[in-house]
Design a protein around this motif. Structure first.
Motif, PDB file in Angstrom:
ATOM      1  N   TYR A  20       0.929  -1.174   0.062  1.00  0.00           N
ATOM      2  CA  TYR A  20      -0.138   0.020   0.075  1.00  0.00           C
ATOM      3  C   TYR A  20       0.691   1.249   0.261  1.00  0.00           C
ATOM      4  N   GLN A  21       0.413   2.205  -0.195  1.00  0.00           N
ATOM      5  CA  GLN A  21       1.014   3.851  -0.315  1.00  0.00           C
ATOM      6  C   GLN A  21       1.108   4.147   1.098  1.00  0.00           C
ATOM      7  N   HIS A  22       2.473   4.167   1.618  1.00  0.00           N
ATOM      8  CA  HIS A  22       2.546   4.644   3.021  1.00  0.00           C
ATOM      9  C   HIS A  22       2.484   6.200   3.046  1.00  0.00           C
ATOM     10  N   ASP A  23       1.672   6.715   3.944  1.00  0.00           N
ATOM     11  CA  ASP A  23       1.847   8.198   3.966  1.00  0.00           C
ATOM     12  C   ASP A  23       2.868   8.658   5.264  1.00  0.00           C
ATOM     13  N   PRO A  24       3.812   9.040   4.545  1.00  0.00           N
ATOM     14  CA  PRO A  24       4.824   9.785   5.744  1.00  0.00           C
ATOM     15  C   PRO A  24       4.517  10.534   7.029  1.00  0.00           C
ATOM     16  N   SER A  25       2.972  10.955   6.844  1.00  0.00           N
ATOM     17  CA  SER A  25       2.825  11.793   8.041  1.00  0.00           C
ATOM     18  C   SER A  25       2.044  11.198   8.907  1.00  0.00           C
ATOM     19  N   THR A  26       1.762   9.695   8.823  1.00  0.00           N
ATOM     20  CA  THR A  26       1.028   8.997   9.723  1.00  0.00           C
ATOM     21  C   THR A  26       1.506   8.699  10.946  1.00  0.00           C
ATOM     22  N   ASP A  27       0.918   8.478  12.070  1.00  0.00           N
ATOM     23  CA  ASP A  27       1.420   8.251  13.236  1.00  0.00           C
ATOM     24  C   ASP A  27       1.397   7.084  13.945  1.00  0.00           C
ATOM     25  N   SER A  28       0.384   6.148  13.019  1.00  0.00           N
ATOM     26  CA  SER A  28       0.115   4.937  13.588  1.00  0.00           C
ATOM     27  C   SER A  28       0.431   3.819  12.289  1.00  0.00           C
ATOM     28  N   TYR A  29       1.591   3.366  12.350  1.00  0.00           N
ATOM     29  CA  TYR A  29       1.785   2.563  11.150  1.00  0.00           C
ATOM     30  C   TYR A  29       0.887   1.221  10.794  1.00  0.00           C
ATOM     31  N   GLY A  30       0.515   0.741  11.839  1.00  0.00           N
ATOM     32  CA  GLY A  30      -0.266  -0.398  12.034  1.00  0.00           C
ATOM     33  C   GLY A  30      -1.744  -0.193  11.451  1.00  0.00           C
ATOM     34  N   LYS A  31      -2.231   0.834  11.963  1.00  0.00           N
ATOM     35  CA  LYS A  31      -3.548   1.279  11.906  1.00  0.00           C
ATOM     36  C   LYS A  31      -3.612   1.784  10.404  1.00  0.00           C
ATOM     37  N   GLU A  32      -2.583   2.456   9.926  1.00  0.00           N
ATOM     38  CA  GLU A  32      -2.610   2.723   8.350  1.00  0.00           C
ATOM     39  C   GLU A  32      -2.527   1.462   7.546  1.00  0.00           C
ATOM     40  N   ALA A  33      -2.030   0.401   7.973  1.00  0.00           N
ATOM     41  CA  ALA A  33      -1.800  -0.902   7.003  1.00  0.00           C
ATOM     42  C   ALA A  33      -3.348  -1.578   7.153  1.00  0.00           C
ATOM     43  N   ALA A  34      -3.817  -1.408   8.228  1.00  0.00           N
ATOM     44  CA  ALA A  34      -5.252  -2.035   8.231  1.00  0.00           C
ATOM     45  C   ALA A  34      -6.201  -1.278   7.405  1.00  0.00           C
ATOM     46  N   ASP A  35      -6.110   0.019   7.619  1.00  0.00           N
ATOM     47  CA  ASP A  35      -7.383   0.846   7.004  1.00  0.00           C
ATOM     48  C   ASP A  35      -6.890   0.946   5.203  1.00  0.00           C
ATOM     49  N   LYS A  36      -5.821   0.910   5.063  1.00  0.00           N
ATOM     50  CA  LYS A  36      -5.344   0.945   3.482  1.00  0.00           C
ATOM     51  C   LYS A  36      -5.472  -0.518   2.740  1.00  0.00           C
ATOM     52  N   LEU A  37      -5.472  -1.486   3.795  1.00  0.00           N
ATOM     53  CA  LEU A  37      -5.314  -2.862   3.045  1.00  0.00           C
ATOM     54  C   LEU A  37      -6.930  -3.231   3.261  1.00  0.00           C
ATOM     55  N   GLY A  38      -7.778  -2.449   4.056  1.00  0.00           N
ATOM     56  CA  GLY A  38      -9.157  -3.059   4.274  1.00  0.00           C
ATOM     57  C   GLY A  38      -9.202  -4.088   5.113  1.00  0.00           C
ATOM     58  N   VAL A  39      -8.482  -4.418   6.052  1.00  0.00           N
ATOM     59  CA  VAL A  39      -8.429  -5.416   6.889  1.00  0.00           C
ATOM     60  C   VAL A  39      -8.828  -5.377   8.299  1.00  0.00           C
ATOM     61  N   ALA A  40      -9.312  -5.817   8.977  1.00  0.00           N
ATOM     62  CA  ALA A  40      -9.614  -5.609  10.439  1.00  0.00           C
ATOM     63  C   ALA A  40      -8.514  -5.562  11.314  1.00  0.00           C
ATOM     64  N   ALA A 128       6.260  -6.680   6.251  1.00  0.00           N
ATOM     65  CA  ALA A 128       7.354  -7.494   5.452  1.00  0.00           C
ATOM     66  C   ALA A 128       8.799  -6.918   5.528  1.00  0.00           C
ATOM     67  N   GLY A 129       8.884  -6.037   6.460  1.00  0.00           N
ATOM     68  CA  GLY A 129      10.195  -5.254   6.621  1.00  0.00           C
ATOM     69  C   GLY A 129      10.469  -3.785   5.757  1.00  0.00           C
ATOM     70  N   ARG A 130       9.236  -3.133   5.602  1.00  0.00           N
ATOM     71  CA  ARG A 130       9.133  -1.820   4.954  1.00  0.00           C
ATOM     72  C   ARG A 130       7.992  -1.207   5.203  1.00  0.00           C
ATOM     73  N   ARG A 131       7.922  -0.074   5.577  1.00  0.00           N
ATOM     74  CA  ARG A 131       6.758   0.734   5.498  1.00  0.00           C
ATOM     75  C   ARG A 131       5.887   0.733   4.338  1.00  0.00           C
ATOM     76  N   GLY A 132       4.509   0.323   4.251  1.00  0.00           N
ATOM     77  CA  GLY A 132       3.971  -0.122   3.100  1.00  0.00           C
ATOM     78  C   GLY A 132       3.831  -1.408   2.522  1.00  0.00           C
ATOM     79  N   LEU A 133       4.452  -2.370   3.345  1.00  0.00           N
ATOM     80  CA  LEU A 133       4.654  -3.766   2.783  1.00  0.00           C
ATOM     81  C   LEU A 133       4.313  -4.721   3.958  1.00  0.00           C
ATOM     82  N   GLU A 134       3.450  -5.485   3.856  1.00  0.00           N
ATOM     83  CA  GLU A 134       2.881  -6.366   4.719  1.00  0.00           C
ATOM     84  C   GLU A 134       2.841  -8.047   4.121  1.00  0.00           C
ATOM     85  N   ILE A 135       3.085  -8.834   5.137  1.00  0.00           N
ATOM     86  CA  ILE A 135       3.165 -10.388   4.654  1.00  0.00           C
ATOM     87  C   ILE A 135       2.005 -10.927   5.622  1.00  0.00           C
ATOM     88  N   GLU A 136       1.206 -11.686   4.995  1.00  0.00           N
ATOM     89  CA  GLU A 136      -0.030 -12.352   5.458  1.00  0.00           C
ATOM     90  C   GLU A 136       0.420 -13.916   5.568  1.00  0.00           C
TER      91      GLU A 136
END
Length: 157
Positions: A20-40, A128-136
């Motif tokens: 997903y496209q990481h927003d550098p201004s975010t303060d909660s990386y995990g919440k950003e991942a959940a929101d942008k991936l549409g995952v609970a 997965a080792g980088r902001r904007g990159l998740e492994i399921e």
């Protein structure tokens, strides 16, 4: 390819990489991942590094919907006290930047504790080792690859 993805590939376990496209201004990386991936938020886990008894480091993996219970992670690790580790120590030890710390492929493999809630889910998402990159992957595969133990270490905010 990140060390985390390479670790999963080498182990030949089933996994899916999500970006997903990481927003550098975010303060909660995990919440950003959940929101942008549409995952609970209960399925997206953040990787935190703690210092145990002021001597050693450990990895704690909890859902982004929770906060880390320091007493519980210390107890799970057989320590008296746990505190968040220094940013520089985290980056030097894991080889990852904050917000992109993965429990897989760390430079120095740390003792790992995964919140017990993960064991009830079919798959979970971790960095997965980088902001904007998740492994399921399946929680037991994560535990196996990271040498992790399931323990009740998270609590609702």
């Amino acid at each position: 390819m990140t060390p985390a993805i390479n670790t999963a590939k080498k182990a030949k376990i089933p996994f899916t990489v999500h970006t997903y496209q990481h927003d550098p201004s975010t303060d909660s990386y995990g919440k950003e991942a959940a929101d942008k991936l549409g995952v609970a938020e209960e399925r997206v886990f953040k990787t935190l590094v703690v210092e145990l008894d002021g001597r050693s480091l450990a990895t704690a993996i909890i859902p982004v919907s929770m906060v880390l219970n320091m007493k519980q992670v210390a107890k799970a690790a057989g320590a008296k006290k746990a505190a968040m580790a220094d940013k520089g120590a985290v980056e030097r030890t894991t080889g990852y930047v904050l917000g992109g710390v993965s429990p897989l492929g760390q430079k120095k493999r740390l003792p790992t504790y995964i919140d017990a809630s993960a064991s009830t889910l079919p798959t979970i998402f971790v960095s997965a080792g980088r902001r904007g990159l998740e492994i399921e992957l399946h929680p037991t595969d994560l535990a196996s690859l990271a040498g992790g133990t399931f323990a009740a270490i998270g609590e609702m905010r």
